[in-house]
Enzyme design. Structure first.
Site, PDB file in Angstrom:
ATOM      1  N   CYS A  10       0.758  -0.903  -0.165  1.00  0.00           N
ATOM      2  CA  CYS A  10      -0.039  -0.048   0.077  1.00  0.00           C
ATOM      3  C   CYS A  10       0.873   1.387  -0.013  1.00  0.00           C
ATOM      4  CB  CYS A  10      -0.884  -0.091   1.211  1.00  0.00           C
ATOM      5  SG  CYS A  10      -1.682  -1.715   1.402  1.00  0.00           S
TER       6      CYS A  10
ATOM      7  N   HIS B 290      -3.783   6.493   0.292  1.00  0.00           N
ATOM      8  CA  HIS B 290      -3.970   5.060  -0.423  1.00  0.00           C
ATOM      9  C   HIS B 290      -5.383   4.795  -0.174  1.00  0.00           C
ATOM     10  CE1 HIS B 290      -4.134   0.736  -0.482  1.00  0.00           C
ATOM     11  NE2 HIS B 290      -4.228   0.672   0.798  1.00  0.00           N
TER      12      HIS B 290
ATOM     13  N   ASN C 174      -9.760  -1.366  -3.823  1.00  0.00           N
ATOM     14  CA  ASN C 174      -8.540  -1.275  -3.165  1.00  0.00           C
ATOM     15  C   ASN C 174      -7.474  -2.075  -4.083  1.00  0.00           C
ATOM     16  OD1 ASN C 174      -5.980  -1.661  -1.794  1.00  0.00           O
ATOM     17  ND2 ASN C 174      -7.110  -1.482   0.371  1.00  0.00           N
TER      18      ASN C 174
END
Length: 340
Positions: A117, A266, A296
Site C-alpha cells: 500500500c 492510499h 483497493n
C-alpha cells in the site's frame, strides 16, 4: 544549466476486463446486502484478473497505455521499477521479464520491489534518488498486484475490498527545483502478522497442511496459503500513524495544508478514508477519493486515483498534491508532488 531534478511526467493505468460487483458478493454473503457493502467500503465493483492473467500482464498493458497516450520513446527509458507482491515468478524478477517484453533497451536497469500500500511512494523515492544522483534520466515505475489470487472466495473480510490493477508512471529528469519531494518513509515490522500471507515463502512453504481451510469467529474462511488481514489492528495503526506522518511531511516541506491543492491517500476503503479526513480536518474539496469502481488496488491506488481525477477535470496539470501510502509491513510513505 541547473542541477538535474525529478518530476512526475505522466501516469496511466490498466484494469482487468472481468469485474465483481456487490450484487454478486451479496449472493455469496447473504448477511451483507449489496448496499451494505457499498456503504461500508465505498466500493461498488472491483476488477479481477483472469486465471491466466498475472501482475506482469497488467503492468505490461499499463506501460503500453502510458507510452501510446504520451508519445514516449522506448529507447529513452533507462530504468524500470516494478512494485508488486504477486510476481510472475519467484525468480527471475518480473521487471527483467517486462524489460524484454516491452522492448526496452538492454542498457535499462530493472528491479522488483516487494511492497504494497505504500509501494508507489517508495518507488517514487527510488526514482528520485536515481535521477537526482545523476545515475538515470527516465525511470518507468510500474505497480501491479493481483491480490484476488491470494483471497479465499469465502473470506468476506478481504474479498469485498481488494481489486486487481496496474499503473505506469514516468519519472523524468528536469533542470531547476525538484517537483517531487520531500519524502517521509517509515517501517514498523511489529505489525507484519496483521496483514500477511503466512505460507508460500521459505519460512513456511506451501504444503498439504498450509492448504487446510479454517473458519474464524466472524465466519471468514481461509488457509495459510491465503491473505489474512486483521482489520481492527490495521485501522488502529492507520489512525495513529497517518496524521503523524502527514505533519512530519508538511513540516519537512515548510508548508501547511493551505499550500496543497489535493490530498491523496492510499485508497483503502471509504470508511477508513473518511475517518482520516475528519481526524486530520482535511477539507472535502481537497480530498481525492477514487475507489468506487476499482476497489483497493494495493500499490496502484494512488496513481489510479490521480489519473481518474485528472480525467474528470478535478486535478489539473501543475497542481500540487500530498501523496501518502500506508499499510502492509507495516510501512508508510509520503511525499509532495507537482502533478502532470
Amino acid at each position: 544549466m541547473g542541477r538535474q531534478t525529478a518530476r512526475i511526467a505522466a501516469i496511466a493505468y490498466h484494469l482487468p476486463t472481468a469485474t465483481l460487483d456487490n450484487d454478486a458478493l451479496a449472493q455469496i454473503f447473504p448477511e451483507w446486502p449489496a448496499q451494505k457493502i457499498t456503504d461500508k467500503t465505498g466500493i461498488v465493483r472491483r476488477h479481477i484478473a483472469a486465471a491466466d492473467e498475472t501482475a506482469g500482464d497488467l503492468a505490461f498493458h499499463a506501460a503500453i497505455s502510458l507510452f501510446t497516450s504520451n508519445d514516449i520513446e522506448l529507447h529513452a527509458i533507462d530504468f524500470l521499477i516494478l512494485c508488486t507482491q504477486t510476481p510472475d515468478y519467484l525468480l527471475p524478477t518480473t521487471a527483467c521479464v517486462l524489460q524484454n517484453r516491452l522492448g526496452l533497451p538492454t542498457s535499462c536497469g530493472a528491479l522488483d520491489i516487494n511492497l504494497g500500500c505504500s509501494g508507489y511512494i517508495y518507488g517514487l523515492a527510488l526514482a528520485k534518488g536515481l535521477i537526482e544522483a545523476g545515475i538515470r534520466k527516465n525511470v518507468l515505475l510500474l505497480t501491479a498486484d493481483t491480490y484476488s489470487k491470494l483471497i479465499n472466495p469465502r473470506d468476506r473480510s478481504v474479498r469485498t475490498l481488494f481489486g486487481d490493477g496496474a499503473s505506469a508512471t514516468l519519472i523524468a529528469a528536469k533542470d531547476g527545483p525538484s517537483a517531487l519531494g520531500p519524502f517521509v518513509l517509515g517501517t514498523d515490522g511489529a505489525g507484519a502478522a496483521n496483514l500477511i500471507v503466512p505460507a508460500g515463502g521459505m519460512r513456511l512453504p506451501h504444503s498439504a497442511a498450509s492448504a487446510v481451510e479454517t473458519e474464524d469467529a466472524a465466519g471468514n474462511v481461509r488457509s495459510h496459503d491465503q491473505l489474512f488481514m486483521d482489520g481492527a489492528e490495521i485501522m488502529q495503526f492507520t489512525l495513529c500513524s497517518v496524521p503523524r506522518v502527514m505533519r512530519e511531511l508538511l513540516d519537512a516541506a515548510g508548508k501547511t495544508l493551505d499550500d496543497i491543492d489535493h490530498v491523496i491517500f492510499h485508497q483503502a476503503n471509504q470508511f477508513m478514508l473518511e475517518a482520516l479526513r475528519k481526524k486530520i480536518k482535511i477539507p472535502a474539496e481537497k480530498f481525492i477519493v477514487e475507489l468506487d469502481t476499482v476497489g483497493n488496488t494495493v500499490s496502484s491506488t494512488i496513481p489510479i486515483a490521480i489519473a481518474r481525477a485528472r480525467a474528470s477535470g478535478r486535478i489539473r496539470s501543475g497542481d500540487t498534491a500530498l501523496l501518502l501510502g500506508f499499510g502492509v509491513g507495516y510501512s508508510w510513505a509520503g511525499t509532495l508532488a507537482t502533478l502532470p
